[in-house]
Scaffold this active site. Structure first.
Site, short mmCIF file in Angstrom:
data_model
loop_
_atom_site.label_atom_id
_atom_site.label_comp_id
_atom_site.label_asym_id
_atom_site.label_seq_id
_atom_site.Cartn_x
_atom_site.Cartn_y
_atom_site.Cartn_z
CB SER A 3 10.40 1.59 119.98
OG SER A 3 10.14 0.54 119.07
CG ASP B 186 15.38 3.40 113.37
OD1 ASP B 186 14.51 2.64 112.90
OD2 ASP B 186 15.45 3.65 114.58
CG HIS C 250 11.77 2.38 115.35
ND1 HIS C 250 13.11 2.17 115.61
CD2 HIS C 250 11.10 1.71 116.30
CE1 HIS C 250 13.24 1.41 116.69
NE2 HIS C 250 12.04 1.10 117.13
#
Ligand SMILES: *[C@@H]1O[C@H](CO)[C@@H](O)[C@H](O)[C@H]1NC(C)=O
Ligand SMILES: *[C@@H]1O[C@H](CO)[C@@H](O)[C@H](O)[C@H]1NC(C)=O
Ligand SMILES: *[C@@H]1O[C@H](CO)[C@@H](O)[C@H](O)[C@H]1NC(C)=O
Ligand SMILES: *[C@@H]1O[C@H](CO)[C@@H](O)[C@H](O)[C@H]1NC(C)=O
Length: 377
Positions: free
Chosen positions: A44, A345, A348
């Site tokens: 991610s 978040d 990340h």
């Protein structure tokens, strides 16, 4: 004539100690990218829309993801651009097409991004054998992504000669990958000493294999990033909060978690030093860890707010604004200015933090040689 060519070549060599220019035997005019394409693999930190194309209900496709730069969710786990986006911009390439969102050779003419959120270095079967819940562990590990890459390579280059040209004129960003091999078992309460820490050599072996596969296919410029300091990640600060001040470093990060990531990164660097290199092959370690540690230790110097250094911008409240796995959505506690935060978040980073990491690997000091010094001069 010949000797003046040689002089020009030597001059270029002195002015630009650049593998790309020298190996291609030509000088790219200013304005053109020195690398024709950017290919990226990973998780991610690098995913620009692959998971989103197979999981349309994912929270990453809802507000406030993307609010800062794109002003809409794009499938990036961020408020804006990721490190790979800043690298593409600096190389004067368009944002690279996520593999699962493209189809034709034209879609991938500037490269492709194979990174998928949640992806691991080790194959999914490995974690199934460990007995992990695979609900958020996608079947898109490093080997799967390499398989996708070979498909794109053949799509772009029908002949062996074309494929060699493609490999040698492209930049490869291999990672960051590997941190999810630890994240998934951590988030499922597995034992650090007995199950998680022993994964390190296996994870490094997988990254070694991928590096060798790319070199074997003819890659000349590969950047392999290390993992970021987990002990400074809000989600981990909540999960492993401790009453013992000795568990924390001066920046407020959890010491043992950072030491663990350092162990992974040391093993990664050792592997990269001994990995077989062909002639003209540059495999460069990108020190995401040191870059994030630097801004965490001295947030104000880098434009972040001191109070917000270890707190997610978007989350479900609490001291680090990050309680559950991904707690950022339209109903969450959302900070007014993401650029004051390092964490977006809880897992990340914000665009502001990714930008600083990207600058550090593009210009140095967090990659040696820095990415731009291997190319444009
Ligand atoms: C996505 O959400 C919709 C509406 O909530 C639901 O009907 C659908 O089954 C979900 N799809 C997946 C793949 O989870
Ligand atoms: C190395 O990578 C290739 C390509 O993904 C894969 O087919 C092979 O199984 C891998 N080998 C090991 C030992 O992981
Ligand atoms: C892990 O442990 C916590 C606290 O004991 C518990 O709330 C959570 O449900 C557990 N998670 C899993 C996946 O077992
Ligand atoms: C949105 O996030 C909050 C916490 O920030 C959580 O309580 C809630 O369940 C989430 N909603 C959805 C639809 O996932």
């Amino acid at each position: 004539m010949a000797s003046s060519m040689v002089r020009l070549f030597l001059l270029l060599l002195v002015l630009c100690p650049c593998a790309a220019i020298v190996s291609a035997g030509r000088y790219d005019p200013p304005g053109a990218s020195c690398y024709k394409r950017l290919f990226s693999l990973g998780d991610s930190i690098t995913d620009t829309g692959n998971l989103a194309s197979v999981a349309p209900n994912s929270s990453v496709l809802a507000f406030p993801y993307g609010e800062t730069f794109f002003h809409r969710p794009t499938g990036r786990f961020c408020d804006g651009r990721l490190i790979v986006d800043f690298i593409a911009e600096a190389l004067k390439l368009p944002f690279v097409t996520p593999f699962l969102a493209g189809k034709t050779a034209a879609d991938f003419r500037h490269g492709a991004n194979f990174a998928v959120s949640g992806a691991t270095a080790l194959g999914q079967q490995f974690f199934r054998d460990m007995g992990l819940d695979l609900a958020i562990l996608p079947p898109f590990s490093l080997d799967v992504q390499l398989g996708w890459f070979e498909r794109v390579l053949h799509l772009l280059g029908p002949t062996e000669k074309e494929r060699q040209d493609i490999m040698s004129s492209s930049l490869f960003l291999l990672g960051e990958v590997g941190i999810n091999d630890y994240n998934h078992p951590f988030f499922q309460n597995r034992s650090f000493a007995d199950e998680i820490r022993p994964l390190v050599p296996k994870v490094i072996e997988k990254i070694e294999n991928a590096t060798k596969v790319l070199i074997g296919l003819g890659a000349k410029n590969i950047v392999v990033p290390g993992a970021v300091p987990l002990g400074c990640v809000p989600r981990y600060l909540t999960l492993f909060q401790s009453d013992d001040p000795g568990d924390y470093d001066a920046a407020g990060c959890i010491r043992w978690l950072n030491e663990f990531v350092e162990e992974h990164n040391r093993a990664l660097r050792r592997m990269l030093r001994r990995v077989l290199r062909g002639p003209g092959v540059a495999v460069v370690y990108a020190d995401y860890y040191a870059a994030v540690q630097e801004i965490t230790r001295d947030p104000r110097k880098h434009g972040f707010s001191k109070d917000a250094a270890l707190t997610a911008c978007c989350g479900d409240g609490g001291p680090h604004n990050s309680g559950v796995l991904i707690s950022c959505n339209a109903t969450s506690v959302l900070c007014p200015d993401p650029s004051e935060h390092i964490s977006w978040d809880g897992l990340h980073l914000t665009e502001a933090a990714y930008r600083l990491v990207a600058l550090g690997v593009l210009h140095g000091p967090y990659a040696a040689p820095s990415i731009l010094s291997t190319c444009g001069c």
